[in-house]
Design a protein around this motif. Structure first.
Motif, short mmCIF file in Angstrom:
data_model
loop_
_atom_site.label_atom_id
_atom_site.label_comp_id
_atom_site.label_asym_id
_atom_site.label_seq_id
_atom_site.Cartn_x
_atom_site.Cartn_y
_atom_site.Cartn_z
N LYS B 110 33.48 -23.15 -35.07
CA LYS B 110 33.87 -22.08 -35.04
C LYS B 110 32.63 -21.36 -33.72
O LYS B 110 33.51 -21.08 -32.99
CB LYS B 110 33.60 -21.04 -35.67
CG LYS B 110 34.47 -21.23 -36.75
CD LYS B 110 34.63 -19.44 -37.90
CE LYS B 110 36.17 -19.69 -38.67
NZ LYS B 110 35.29 -20.42 -40.14
N ALA B 111 31.56 -21.34 -33.76
CA ALA B 111 30.69 -21.11 -32.73
C ALA B 111 31.24 -21.60 -31.52
O ALA B 111 31.06 -20.98 -29.99
CB ALA B 111 29.30 -21.10 -32.53
N LEU B 112 31.44 -22.88 -31.17
CA LEU B 112 31.86 -23.47 -30.39
C LEU B 112 32.87 -22.89 -29.53
O LEU B 112 33.73 -23.28 -28.20
CB LEU B 112 32.12 -25.34 -30.25
CG LEU B 112 30.75 -26.13 -30.46
CD1 LEU B 112 30.70 -27.05 -30.93
CD2 LEU B 112 29.56 -25.78 -29.29
N THR B 113 34.50 -22.80 -30.47
CA THR B 113 35.35 -22.78 -30.26
C THR B 113 35.10 -21.31 -28.80
O THR B 113 36.33 -21.04 -28.36
CB THR B 113 36.20 -22.19 -31.33
OG1 THR B 113 36.58 -24.25 -31.80
CG2 THR B 113 38.10 -22.42 -30.60
N ARG B 114 34.91 -20.26 -30.15
CA ARG B 114 34.71 -18.78 -29.68
C ARG B 114 33.69 -18.80 -27.91
O ARG B 114 34.70 -18.05 -27.02
CB ARG B 114 33.97 -17.93 -30.15
CG ARG B 114 33.63 -16.96 -29.73
CD ARG B 114 32.79 -15.99 -31.02
NE ARG B 114 33.36 -16.05 -32.14
CZ ARG B 114 33.80 -14.75 -32.53
NH1 ARG B 114 33.53 -13.67 -31.87
NH2 ARG B 114 34.28 -15.19 -33.70
N TYR B 115 33.30 -19.24 -27.87
CA TYR B 115 32.39 -19.96 -26.88
C TYR B 115 32.97 -20.31 -25.65
O TYR B 115 32.80 -19.61 -24.73
CB TYR B 115 30.97 -20.41 -26.87
CG TYR B 115 29.53 -21.27 -25.75
CD1 TYR B 115 29.33 -20.10 -25.16
CD2 TYR B 115 30.51 -22.03 -24.65
CE1 TYR B 115 28.64 -20.15 -23.58
CE2 TYR B 115 29.98 -22.37 -23.80
CZ TYR B 115 28.56 -21.03 -24.12
OH TYR B 115 28.49 -21.32 -22.48
N ASN B 116 33.87 -21.91 -25.79
CA ASN B 116 34.36 -22.04 -24.26
C ASN B 116 35.38 -20.94 -24.43
O ASN B 116 36.44 -20.88 -23.13
CB ASN B 116 35.14 -23.28 -25.17
CG ASN B 116 33.85 -25.05 -24.95
OD1 ASN B 116 33.82 -25.18 -23.54
ND2 ASN B 116 32.99 -24.85 -26.08
N ILE B 117 36.61 -20.11 -25.73
CA ILE B 117 37.15 -19.39 -25.36
C ILE B 117 36.71 -18.28 -24.15
O ILE B 117 37.57 -18.05 -22.74
CB ILE B 117 38.16 -18.99 -26.45
CG1 ILE B 117 38.44 -19.68 -27.00
CG2 ILE B 117 38.81 -17.62 -25.73
CD1 ILE B 117 39.41 -19.86 -28.17
N LEU B 118 35.71 -18.06 -24.04
CA LEU B 118 35.13 -16.86 -23.51
C LEU B 118 34.53 -17.31 -22.45
O LEU B 118 34.33 -16.29 -21.75
CB LEU B 118 34.00 -15.80 -24.55
CG LEU B 118 34.70 -15.62 -25.92
CD1 LEU B 118 33.44 -14.59 -26.66
CD2 LEU B 118 35.59 -14.30 -25.49
N LYS B 119 33.75 -18.44 -22.18
CA LYS B 119 32.58 -18.34 -21.30
C LYS B 119 32.92 -20.15 -20.42
O LYS B 119 32.04 -20.42 -19.54
CB LYS B 119 31.45 -18.66 -21.89
CG LYS B 119 30.66 -17.39 -22.51
CD LYS B 119 30.81 -16.32 -21.59
CE LYS B 119 30.03 -15.27 -22.16
NZ LYS B 119 29.01 -15.14 -22.54
N ASN B 120 34.12 -20.67 -20.79
CA ASN B 120 34.28 -21.74 -19.99
C ASN B 120 35.50 -22.06 -19.16
O ASN B 120 36.39 -22.26 -20.40
CB ASN B 120 33.96 -23.11 -21.07
CG ASN B 120 33.68 -24.21 -20.80
OD1 ASN B 120 33.96 -24.32 -19.03
ND2 ASN B 120 33.20 -24.98 -21.00
N PRO B 121 35.25 -21.73 -17.90
CA PRO B 121 37.06 -20.97 -17.65
C PRO B 121 37.22 -22.59 -17.44
O PRO B 121 38.57 -22.77 -17.11
CB PRO B 121 36.67 -20.76 -16.56
CG PRO B 121 34.76 -21.39 -16.00
CD PRO B 121 34.09 -21.02 -17.43
#
Ligand SMILES: NC(=O)c1ccc[n+]([C@@H]2O[C@H](COP(=O)([O-])OP(=O)(O)OC[C@H]3O[C@@H](n4cnc5c(N)ncnc54)[C@H](O)[C@@H]3O)[C@@H](O)[C@H]2O)c1
Ligand SMILES: NC(=O)c1ccc[n+]([C@@H]2O[C@H](COP(=O)([O-])OP(=O)(O)OC[C@H]3O[C@@H](n4cnc5c(N)ncnc54)[C@H](O)[C@@H]3O)[C@@H](O)[C@H]2O)c1
Lengths: 225, 225
Positions: B110-121
């Motif tokens: 969950k943390a990784l998914t959220r992070y990549n959606i928000l911060k990894n263009p």
DNA sequence: CAGTCTGTGTTAAAATATTAACAAGTTTGT
DNA sequence: ACAAACTTGTTAATATTTTAACACAGACTG
């Protein structure tokens, strides 16, 4: 600006005076993990060949790594799992329980805290801290998130030396400065930014984005061939 | 069992035929990140010296790294940030949006998914999957967790090649087998276990425990001196 | 108990990776 | 237009890391 001569690679030496490389040190926890598994399965003796299968490193490399610190095996037989584990625990410093603090109780900080409490017997999460008042007193497996103001006292009282930081990149440097000021000398940083610290303070970066992006490079490479 | 001669390190070649090392490839995303920051701050030109300050790598190494792929700078001046960024995007393969799937919607997933959606263009999370029925249809920033049964179709339809796996170590190999069977050729593994895959499938391990434990080694080292 | 077998530990060689040195372009100032 | 100041890209030298080779030590066999 004439840069002063750079001091040689600060790698440490083993008993015999040969250097222990960074890559070697990163393999030690892998050996330890495999040994834990083997011991749980009541395996007493293990050869470098089999260790190679389990770890993915070559048998030669494993023998060489272990030989760096002494002669732990028996020729013709292999390594005694419990004995080797003891030795590796000593070498890595994991023989004594290490207390660490986590700064940043966001998604990653919570996941790491929970994981280490449940699955990592070698470290103890002594405290977790966050600047957001809304996070205060929320619990992670019984550990309450504390205010940043409470951090110095805890570090001092328990003479904690190791911290993990999972705060946004923008504030990571400020958090490092605060930690160092209060006596922390080793930091595992998850924020995607270069951090500065005085000599003697170790900073390791766990940069998950780099891992993903470099993987992508290799994944595309394959298609061309 | 006479092992067959090991094929040489599968590192790829650049245009000029010199090898590109793994360590180099891991530095490229760092350069890219710094360039993104610089461009956001409207910096047009950057020298290897300044890049060195920002990244922690030496200026010599940065120049050498970049020169591996071509002459992107201007002597006497430095590198144009936007131009260099373009080039690096091309080289890393991040110029085209990469779609990836996540398997395991636990805390880390969950943390990784959220992070990549928000911060990894540079990547797009095309789907997240879990075997636990209780997880199904829970949402992470609008993306619904799906059943493992739905995975093959999604991978096929969107021709996805890259996956992150955040499942317990015990089931990680089974998940890898399933992914590979369905066409995945690059996997970022967070489970603390060695995974096997056919040649041509890239597996990178992001082993957070190793990072922490090797840091502890260094933190104790310091005390002795 | 000699002889064979197995697998470690050590030493040597090969491959990688980093650091340094400098020649060759660019810009700036005069 | 020329010199001085910079900064890249390339080539050479070092350092590190991995791989290979093999001598040696214990275990097992008949
Ligand atoms: N979540 C991931 O999978 C992931 C992946 C790669 C990198 N990272 C990095 O890890 C870090 C944390 O990521 P996250 O997803 O947990 O973010 P998050 O926003 O969920 O958590 C950050 C936490 O830090 C706290 N914080 C903010 N400023 C603070 C300060 N000055 N002092 C103390 N605490 C402060 C916030 O209150 C918040 O609880 C970020 O730097 C992120 O870039 C995360
Ligand atoms: N959380 C961390 O900080 C952390 C740190 C280091 C390593 N890891 C590793 O990352 C992995 C995930 O950790 P986590 O903390 O998120 O664990 P978790 O238990 O929170 O999540 C695991 C998820 O995987 C799912 N799952 C189980 N079997 C599955 C299967 N066969 N197919 C698909 N999904 C399945 C579970 O339903 C669960 O949602 C573990 O291997 C763990 O060892 C986690």
């Amino acid at each position: 600006m004439p840069q002063q001569k750079k001091p040689q690679n600060p790698s440490v030496k083993d008993k015999k005076g040969t250097k222990t490389s960074k890559s070697l040190i990163k393999r030690l926890p892998v050996y330890l993990r495999i040994l834990d598994n083997l011991i749980r399965r009541d395996v007493d003796i293990i050869s470098s060949r089999v260790l190679s299968d389990e770890t993915g490193f070559t048998a030669e490399q494993i023998r060489k790594d272990l030989a760096t610190f002494g002669a732990f095996g028996t020729r013709g037989t292999g390594y005694n799992t419990s004995y080797l584990r003891e030795k590796l625990l000593k070498i890595t410093g994991l023989d004594k329980q290490i207390r660490i603090v986590v700064v940043g109780s966001g998604h990653l900080g919570k996941a790491l805290t929970r994981y280490n409490i449940l699955k990592n017997p070698y470290v103890e999460i002594a405290g977790i801290f966050d600047a957001n008042p809304a996070e205060l007193n929320t619990e992670i497996l019984g550990i309450k998130v504390q205010a940043m103001e409470d951090m110095p006292r805890l570090i001092e009282e328990q003479s904690i030396k190791v911290a993990m930081i999972t705060v946004p990149a923008e504030v990571a440097q400020a958090v490092v400065d605060l930690l160092v000021e209060n006596g922390i000398s080793a930091i595992l940083n998850f924020a995607p930014t270069k951090l500065r610290a005085p000599a003697g303070v170790h900073i390791h970066n766990a940069d998950l984005t780099i891992e993903l992006q470099s993987l992508i490079y290799y994944s595309l490479e394959r298609e061309k061939e």
